[in-house]
Design an enzyme around this catalytic site. Structure first.
Site, PDB file in Angstrom:
ATOM      1  CE  LYS A 221     -15.528  25.773 -33.033  1.00  0.00           C
ATOM      2  NZ  LYS A 221     -15.870  27.011 -33.778  1.00  0.00           N
ATOM      3  NE  ARG A 255     -10.199  30.723 -30.867  1.00  0.00           N
ATOM      4  CZ  ARG A 255     -10.940  29.964 -30.032  1.00  0.00           C
ATOM      5  NH1 ARG A 255     -11.523  28.862 -30.488  1.00  0.00           N
ATOM      6  NH2 ARG A 255     -11.088  30.301 -28.761  1.00  0.00           N
TER       7      ARG A 255
END
Length: 274
Positions: A221, A255
């Protein structure tokens, strides 16, 4: 820390990994990679072979500013992918990343084992009813707004305190409907600045007060690659570092896009703690 996935009890007292596969054209890292049966099966096989307990499929990109996708188009993307994966890997535990109740319903009826909702029911008030009816595990994420507006909604007085209040309300509602298996996701990158993401990471163990497993979704991210002044494709090492920190803060599920490396994090963390 046990959740029931299609009759199989999964023990989250030791951390697990959920591998990501997006059947979208515009997801920030893997958009457009999995368009046909061969590509879907190859990716699913890699995720499962490398050790992921769950496989998370998304058909609506939730990256900041993502294009709107109709409910029917989302269903038309997700259901064939579920069917293809389960045809080749019938024992796979599939999580579907959606905030729409009808998409969740269609996915569960096609064989999905979990629902991963980035809005915890905020954008579809029928979602909790669907989860309760089908009695599947439910991942509830914290965010504000929607993928088109969330990055304009980052004003908090005390971000972790407000997130705990948000989750406590969601848990109360879920329990009132008889929903048993809940997982919390702090929502790194969703309605949060980079600085806020790191504050949440630093204080993540505080979410354990709710006595529910916490999922960390930090893979590649912008909080990593912007901080390092690189691009998402170069953020694997940073992801591994942050995943390791998340495990020390109490995360029970990672995740990730890169399952092998996340499994190595879990193995080494377990060596230290077990």
């Amino acid at each position: 820390m046990l959740i029931n996935c299609k009759g199989q009890l999964i023990d989250l007292s030791t951390p697990k990994v959920i591998g990501v596969m997006n059947v979208t054209p515009d997801s920030f890292f893997d958009g457009g990679k999995y368009k046909n049966e061969y590509e879907i099966v190859t990716r699913a096989g890699k995720i499962l072979t490398e050790g992921a307990t769950f496989l998370d499929i998304g058909a609506y990109s939730s990256r900041p500013g993502a294009d709107f996708v109709s409910e029917q188009e989302e269903i038309d993307r997700i259901v064939p992918a579920i069917e293809i994966i389960l045809k080749h890997f019938p024992e796979a535990l599939l999580s579907v990343d959606t905030f729409r109740a009808e998409v969740a319903k269609a996915s569960i009826e096609s064989g999905a084992a979990l629902i991963n909702d980035i809005t915890a029911g905020e954008l579809d008030d029928k979602m909790f009813d669907v989860i309760a009816h089908y009695n599947v595990p439910y991942i509830m994420m914290h965010m504000r707004g929607n993928p088109q507006t969330m990055q304009t909604m980052t004003q908090y007085e005390d971000i972790v305190k407000e997130m705990l209040f948000y989750f406590s309300g969601k848990v109360k509602k879920a329990r009132s409907l008889g929903i048993n298996d809940l997982i919390l996701d702090p929502g790194f990158g969703f309605a949060k600045t980079t600085e806020q993401n790191y504050e949440v990471l630093q204080k993540m163990e505080l979410f354990n007060v709710l006595d529910l497993p916490v999922l960390a979704g930090i893979s590649r991210k912008s909080m990593i690659y912007k901080t390092l002044n690189i691009i998402a494709q170069e953020a694997l090492n940073g992801t591994t570092v942050i995943n390791t920190i998340a495990l020390t803060k109490g995360a029970k599920i990672l995740r990730v896009h890169d399952v092998k490396e996340a499994m190595e994090c879990v193995t080494l963390f377990n060596k230290m703690t077990l």
